[in-house]
Motif scaffolding. Structure first.
Motif, short mmCIF file in Angstrom:
data_model
loop_
_atom_site.label_atom_id
_atom_site.label_comp_id
_atom_site.label_asym_id
_atom_site.label_seq_id
_atom_site.Cartn_x
_atom_site.Cartn_y
_atom_site.Cartn_z
N GLU A 164 -9.06 -2.87 -2.49
CA GLU A 164 -7.72 -2.36 -3.10
C GLU A 164 -7.25 -2.69 -4.49
N ARG A 165 -6.91 -1.92 -5.18
CA ARG A 165 -6.45 -1.75 -6.68
C ARG A 165 -5.26 -1.15 -6.96
N SER A 166 -4.55 -1.88 -7.92
CA SER A 166 -3.39 -1.37 -8.55
C SER A 166 -3.76 -0.04 -9.40
N HIS A 184 -9.80 0.88 5.60
CA HIS A 184 -10.72 2.00 6.30
C HIS A 184 -11.52 2.35 5.16
N VAL A 185 -12.93 2.83 5.53
CA VAL A 185 -13.95 3.20 4.60
C VAL A 185 -13.22 4.33 3.91
N ILE A 186 -13.64 4.60 2.46
CA ILE A 186 -13.26 5.84 1.68
C ILE A 186 -14.50 6.41 1.00
N VAL A 266 1.26 0.50 0.28
CA VAL A 266 0.46 1.72 0.01
C VAL A 266 -0.13 2.27 0.97
N ASP A 267 -0.41 3.81 1.21
CA ASP A 267 -0.96 4.36 2.27
C ASP A 267 -2.08 5.38 1.45
N ILE A 274 -4.39 8.06 -2.66
CA ILE A 274 -3.15 7.35 -2.54
C ILE A 274 -2.26 8.30 -2.22
N VAL A 275 -1.63 8.37 -1.05
CA VAL A 275 -0.65 9.25 -0.60
C VAL A 275 0.88 8.66 -1.05
#
Length: 381
Positions: A164-166, A184-186, A266-267, A274-275
């Motif tokens: 996860e990143r900013s 989850h995988v991306i 974050v979603d 990013i949603v």
């Protein structure tokens, strides 16, 4: 989700499977038992089909001193045979059917020329460029996305876990002082290169000729398993620091470079975009044992920690040849003679450390590459 199947001789025929000769200690004249297969074959299933188009042109200029070859191709792979999981209440586990359609398209360009052509000197050069794309055209059941690939997108996506990143790219750390990953995988990128190229040169001066060639690939992702093993064994140059010594002394002194989330959430969508993002951040200050951090990050962490662009350029071959003057061998049984010094895989330019990305086939650790230097004596009778 469906997955590919390599059909055997009876892969599309509704036949029984051969079982054991002895089932429950019951034998029928030594005849093997038969059992119902777990895959139901759709009636009228078709073989994989490819419809191809290819167009090209070949042009020569200036008395054949400049040449251009251009090819555009497109292949439609349809009726792809796949297994689809179904409810076991049907008596089967899978359904074999014709499913997706994939477009493979690309271009190949070859430019050749002779920049210098005199009585004693000649220089010939050839440049080639190629590009290939695999694009999802249709999915079974009318799906618009599968395995992170939408219709109209490249199918060679590298899909795995990631940190996860900013928004500015800094790794997000948890309260335990270790990086935390997306749940989850991306999609991280693509496996195949953006394009590939090669340059071949041959320069001749009287009886001496020099040939050399470069080639390379630009883009595409590669997992550096060598780097991962170096971290695991404590042999990576980056691990030689005071934090490792502190860790051996059971002291937690290493603070990872990143941020922590102070509020918000974050979603992500299935592709990793990013949603929504309401996170607020602060600098990570939690100290941990360095060795534990290395294992959590590079050894047992996400694949993206050891991921690189597979871009490289290689001096593939150099050959220096001397052709013996026929006057010098006129009294010998030979009609011609030459001696060559050849070197292969002499230089490599890449940002992938500790390995040759050209030798990696997508499996575990890459095969080592070799630099070869040899002498060749050619005699003609």
């Amino acid at each position: 989700e469906p997955y590919n199947i390599y059909a055997n001789y009876y892969g599309t025929l509704p036949v029984y499977n051969q079982g054991s000769v002895n089932v429950n200690n019951i034998r029928w004249n030594g005849t093997s038992a038969l059992n119902l297969p777990g895959t139901f074959i759709t009636p009228g299933i078709h073989p994989n089909t490819t419809i191809s188009q290819e167009y090209g042109t070949e042009i020569r200029f200036a008395n054949n001193r400049i040449g251009l070859d251009f090819t555009w191709f497109k292949y439609l792979d349809k009726n792809i045979v796949k297994q689809v999981p179904i409810s076991s209440a049907s008596g089967y586990s899978y359904l074999l059917l014709n499913a997706d359609e994939i477009n493979r398209k690309g271009i190949e360009v070859v430019v050749s020329g002779s920049p210098v052509r005199t009585k004693d000197i000649r220089w010939d050069v050839t440049f080639n460029y190629s590009q290939l794309r695999k694009i999802a055209k249709a999915y079974y059941g009318g799906d618009s996305i599968r395995d992170g690939v939408k219709i109209g997108e490249r199918t060679d996506n590298y899909r795995t876990w990631a940190w996860e990143r900013s928004p500015d790219g800094k790794i997000v750390y948890g309260s335990n002082g270790f990086p935390q990953y997306i749940d989850h995988v991306i999609n991280l990128g693509h496996n195949d290169p953006d394009w590939e190229f090669g340059i071949m040169n041959n320069i001749t001066y009287k009886n001496v000729s020099l040939g050399f060639s470069f080639d390379g690939r630009i883009g595409g992702l590669i997992y550096n398993g060598v780097e991962q093993k170096l971290y695991e064994g404590g042999m990576h140059p980056g691990t030689a620091n005071k934090y490792r010594d502190d860790s051996y002394a059971d002291n937690a002194t290493y603070v990872g470079d990143g941020v922590v989330v102070t509020s918000g959430s974050v979603d992500y969508d299935v592709q990793g975009n990013i949603v929504s993002d309401t996170r607020k951040f602060a600098t990570n200050t939690q100290a941990v044992k360095y060795i534990d951090w290395v294992f959590a990050t590079y050894v047992n962490g996400v694949p993206g920690a050891n991921m690189y662009k597979r871009t490289f350029v290689k001096l593939r071959e150099v050959t220096l040849t001397y052709a013996v003057d026929t006057k010098l061998i006129s009294r010998t049984p030979f009609k011609g003679a030459s001696i060559s010094l050849t070197g292969r895989n002499l230089l490599l330019w890449t940002k992938v450390p500790f390995m040759d990305p050209d030798s990696y086939d997508g499996g575990g650790l890459p095969e080592p590459s070799y630099r070869n230097i040899g002498v060749n004596l050619n005699l003609k009778f």
